[in-house]
Motif scaffolding. Structure first.
Motif, mmCIF file in Angstrom:
data_model
loop_
_atom_site.group_PDB
_atom_site.id
_atom_site.type_symbol
_atom_site.label_atom_id
_atom_site.label_comp_id
_atom_site.label_asym_id
_atom_site.label_seq_id
_atom_site.Cartn_x
_atom_site.Cartn_y
_atom_site.Cartn_z
ATOM 1 N N CYS A 19 -6.907 -2.081 -3.882
ATOM 2 C CA CYS A 19 -5.791 -1.155 -3.685
ATOM 3 C C CYS A 19 -4.821 -1.748 -2.683
ATOM 4 C CB CYS A 19 -6.296 0.187 -3.175
ATOM 5 S SG CYS A 19 -7.204 1.144 -4.411
ATOM 6 N N ASP A 20 -3.544 -1.812 -3.050
ATOM 7 C CA ASP A 20 -2.500 -2.330 -2.167
ATOM 8 C C ASP A 20 -1.726 -1.159 -1.576
ATOM 9 O OD1 ASP A 20 -3.238 -4.906 -2.868
ATOM 10 O OD2 ASP A 20 -1.774 -5.026 -4.498
ATOM 11 N N PHE A 21 -1.627 -1.157 -0.245
ATOM 12 C CA PHE A 21 -1.048 -0.017 0.464
ATOM 13 C C PHE A 21 0.174 -0.406 1.295
ATOM 14 C CE2 PHE A 21 -5.576 1.291 0.166
ATOM 15 C CZ PHE A 21 -5.417 2.515 -0.479
ATOM 16 N N ALA A 22 1.080 0.557 1.419
ATOM 17 C CA ALA A 22 2.133 0.520 2.433
ATOM 18 C C ALA A 22 1.698 1.462 3.548
ATOM 19 C CB ALA A 22 3.471 0.960 1.848
ATOM 20 N N VAL A 23 1.482 0.911 4.728
ATOM 21 C CA VAL A 23 1.016 1.709 5.867
ATOM 22 C C VAL A 23 2.197 1.898 6.807
ATOM 23 C CG1 VAL A 23 -0.654 1.859 7.755
ATOM 24 C CG2 VAL A 23 -1.285 0.720 5.609
ATOM 25 N N THR A 24 2.752 3.097 6.820
ATOM 26 C CA THR A 24 3.942 3.372 7.616
ATOM 27 C C THR A 24 3.695 4.575 8.513
ATOM 28 O OG1 THR A 24 4.860 4.774 5.877
ATOM 29 C CG2 THR A 24 5.479 2.464 5.824
ATOM 30 N N ASN A 25 3.684 4.353 9.794
ATOM 31 C CA ASN A 25 3.411 5.410 10.777
ATOM 32 C C ASN A 25 2.086 6.087 10.426
ATOM 33 O OD1 ASN A 25 5.886 4.864 12.120
ATOM 34 N ND2 ASN A 25 6.977 6.102 10.608
ATOM 35 N N ASP A 26 2.125 7.382 10.144
ATOM 36 C CA ASP A 26 0.895 8.093 9.813
ATOM 37 C C ASP A 26 0.661 8.191 8.311
ATOM 38 O OD1 ASP A 26 0.248 8.582 12.482
ATOM 39 O OD2 ASP A 26 1.437 10.424 12.539
ATOM 40 N N ASN A 27 1.496 7.560 7.517
ATOM 41 C CA ASN A 27 1.380 7.639 6.065
ATOM 42 C C ASN A 27 0.795 6.355 5.486
ATOM 43 O OD1 ASN A 27 2.652 10.238 5.849
ATOM 44 N ND2 ASN A 27 4.607 9.217 6.239
ATOM 45 N N PRO A 69 6.066 -1.879 6.418
ATOM 46 C CA PRO A 69 6.317 -2.155 7.833
ATOM 47 C C PRO A 69 6.730 -3.608 8.045
ATOM 48 C CG PRO A 69 3.967 -1.972 7.403
ATOM 49 C CD PRO A 69 4.657 -1.544 6.154
ATOM 50 N N LEU A 70 7.432 -3.861 9.127
ATOM 51 C CA LEU A 70 7.909 -5.208 9.462
ATOM 52 C C LEU A 70 7.114 -5.758 10.633
ATOM 53 C CD1 LEU A 70 11.771 -4.618 9.268
ATOM 54 C CD2 LEU A 70 10.283 -5.552 7.484
ATOM 55 N N ILE A 71 6.828 -7.063 10.578
ATOM 56 C CA ILE A 71 6.206 -7.740 11.715
ATOM 57 C C ILE A 71 6.955 -9.041 11.974
ATOM 58 C CG2 ILE A 71 3.920 -6.771 11.202
ATOM 59 C CD1 ILE A 71 3.154 -9.638 10.247
ATOM 60 N N ASN A 72 6.866 -9.527 13.191
ATOM 61 C CA ASN A 72 7.468 -10.805 13.568
ATOM 62 C C ASN A 72 6.372 -11.852 13.702
ATOM 63 O OD1 ASN A 72 10.199 -9.844 13.811
ATOM 64 N ND2 ASN A 72 9.586 -8.843 15.719
ATOM 65 N N LEU A 73 6.616 -13.005 13.104
ATOM 66 C CA LEU A 73 5.643 -14.091 13.139
ATOM 67 C C LEU A 73 6.387 -15.417 13.086
ATOM 68 C CD1 LEU A 73 2.527 -14.776 12.980
ATOM 69 C CD2 LEU A 73 2.883 -14.974 10.508
ATOM 70 N N GLU A 74 6.107 -16.287 14.057
ATOM 71 C CA GLU A 74 6.717 -17.628 14.088
ATOM 72 C C GLU A 74 8.238 -17.547 13.954
ATOM 73 O OE1 GLU A 74 4.786 -20.017 11.142
ATOM 74 O OE2 GLU A 74 2.869 -20.050 12.218
ATOM 75 N N GLU A 75 8.837 -16.675 14.754
ATOM 76 C CA GLU A 75 10.290 -16.533 14.836
ATOM 77 C C GLU A 75 10.917 -16.092 13.514
ATOM 78 O OE1 GLU A 75 11.757 -20.230 16.354
ATOM 79 O OE2 GLU A 75 10.924 -19.887 18.358
ATOM 80 N N ASP A 76 10.150 -15.361 12.713
ATOM 81 C CA ASP A 76 10.683 -14.824 11.463
ATOM 82 C C ASP A 76 10.151 -13.397 11.299
ATOM 83 O OD1 ASP A 76 12.073 -14.646 9.115
ATOM 84 O OD2 ASP A 76 11.170 -16.433 8.198
ATOM 85 N N LEU A 98 9.467 -8.001 -0.818
ATOM 86 C CA LEU A 98 8.281 -7.475 -1.474
ATOM 87 C C LEU A 98 7.204 -8.547 -1.479
ATOM 88 C CD1 LEU A 98 8.658 -8.954 -4.460
ATOM 89 C CD2 LEU A 98 10.114 -6.998 -4.875
ATOM 90 N N ILE A 99 5.988 -8.127 -1.839
ATOM 91 C CA ILE A 99 4.846 -9.036 -1.843
ATOM 92 C C ILE A 99 4.678 -9.604 -3.248
ATOM 93 C CG2 ILE A 99 2.383 -9.272 -1.385
ATOM 94 C CD1 ILE A 99 4.084 -8.647 1.096
#
Length: 392
Positions: free
Chosen positions: A91-99, A347-354, A380-381
């Motif tokens: 199962c592929d999920f979008a985890v956003t805040n409490d959702n 959600p967004l994350i920062n990794l290696e200046e990107d 998108l993935i």
């Protein structure tokens, strides 16, 4: 950093030889809290009964309706008559805040197994982090062998009486590595056989040395099997395989019941019948599902279009507003029927200046939620997105 990454993963290339394709495997660990891991596993546990119930409903529909949901005509008999339960799904999920929203369930030929169940722990431990999946491989081993016993019983045999093969395309390193890893957890005698080397006649399926096959663990989609032909005789191989499955001469892992769930149109059926069908006690599970439709006119912006049988995300398009399409879908899937799903921000994350979008996934093994993994991409993935190990 690139040198350290290559040096590290090179030690594990016999297990994970596809780590370097497009810099696929990140040499880093994303810190994810135990609470988040448990929430994702609970979300997977919540959605699974609804997916199974929806699949049972789908199987009860008449052939004309099944065709409208884009199931191939050649599969309808098995869809209605196969009794094997699903084995492994992701199962592929979008985890956003409490959702936590279910984007899709890859129920038939799930990959990302080696990364989640084995490599994640190797990388997490290397960086001094705790692997959230440290018990997952043992669960996978136990449940794989339990399912092989289920498949053997479906054939009226004991596992020791069955010739078991694990199969994938001979030119697909990731697929071969995945089935070989799963095979390493099998307690029963088995062999690897390339998909292209499988042959069959009216009586049996055979491996590359013409030995009769009883159980096939395959990393190969049913909709491809339906299209395959003998290159010399131009005869449909499904015409042979389908009656062999139906007469219980051979068992597939994953079975046809997984193929029913794999179809993204099942998400549209779940939206169509609504929560009342699944029962008010399933409200928590139903809340993870995103409104999904077969008709574009029923959805509002922003939304995502996906082919019912698309693979690897490269065929997905995002429409934020009229005339604004993100990701030009692959022409390989342009003729396929599509579903339309309400857009949910990852959600967004920062990794290696990107900056990357983050998708978290959880496997279900015989319905047990275990094995949480992360991939990062841009809008998108897709199959070019990166594997990012996680840990506490």
């Amino acid at each position: 950093m690139n040198f350290a990454r290559k040096e590290f993963y090179e030690q594990h290339k016999n297990l994970f030889c596809w780590y370097d394709a497009d810099d696929y495997a990140c040499y880093d660990v994303l810190t994810v809290s135990p609470k988040t891991i448990e929430k994702i596993k609970q979300a997977a546990a919540n959605v699974w009964p609804i997916l199974l119930q929806a699949a049972d409903l789908m199987k009860s529909l008449d052939n004309e309706t099944l065709l409208e949901f884009d199931y191939p005509l050649e599969t309808l008999h098995l869809i209605k008559n196969s009794t094997q339960p699903p084995f492994i799904a992701r199962c592929d999920f979008a985890v956003t805040n409490d959702n936590i929203f279910l984007l899709e369930c890859n129920a038939e030929v799930a990959t990302f197994i080696v990364e989640t169940f084995k490599v994640n722990g190797i990388v997490a431990n290397h960086f001094g982090k705790k692997d959230p999946n440290e018990e997952s491989e043992n669960i996978l081993r136990t449940e794989l062998n339990r399912y092989i016993r289920i498949a053997a019983a479906y054939l009226g045999k004991l596992p020791e009486q069955c010739h078991i093969i694990f199969s994938a395309l001979s030119q697909a390193d990731e697929d071969i590595g995945t089935v070989e890893y799963v095979r390493s957890l099998c307690e029963y005698q088995s062999a690897y056989c390339p998909i292209e080397s499988i042959t069959m006649d009216e009586e049996y399926v055979y491996d590359q040395v013409d030995r009769k096959v009883d159980i096939i663990y395959r990393l190969y989609p049913t909709e491809w099997m339906v299209e395959d032909k003998d290159p010399n005789l131009d005869v449909s191989l499904w015409d042979y395989l389908e009656p062999l499955i139906d007469s219980k001469k051979v068992a597939l892992i994953n079975p046809i019941s997984s193929f029913v769930i794999q179809n993204k149109a099942l998400m549209a059926l779940i939206t169509e019948v609504g929560l009342d069908y699944f029962g008010k006690n399933n409200a928590t599970g139903y809340s993870h599902f995103i409104p999904t439709f077969l008709d574009e006119s029923e959805i509002s912006y922003p939304f995502v279009s996906k082919p019912t049988w698309g693979r690897e995300g490269k065929e997905v398009a995002i429409f934020k507003k009229p005339g604004d399409m993100i990701n030009n879908p692959s022409p390989d899937y342009s003729e396929l029927m599509k579903i339309y799903q309400q857009y949910v921000d990852l959600p967004l994350i920062n990794l290696e200046e990107d900056t990357y979008t983050l998708q978290l996934s959880c496997f279900l093994i015989n319905g047990i939620p275990t094995g949480v993994g992360a991939r990062i991409g841009k809008d998108l993935i897709t199959n070019t997105s990166k594997f990012l190990p996680i840990g506490y």
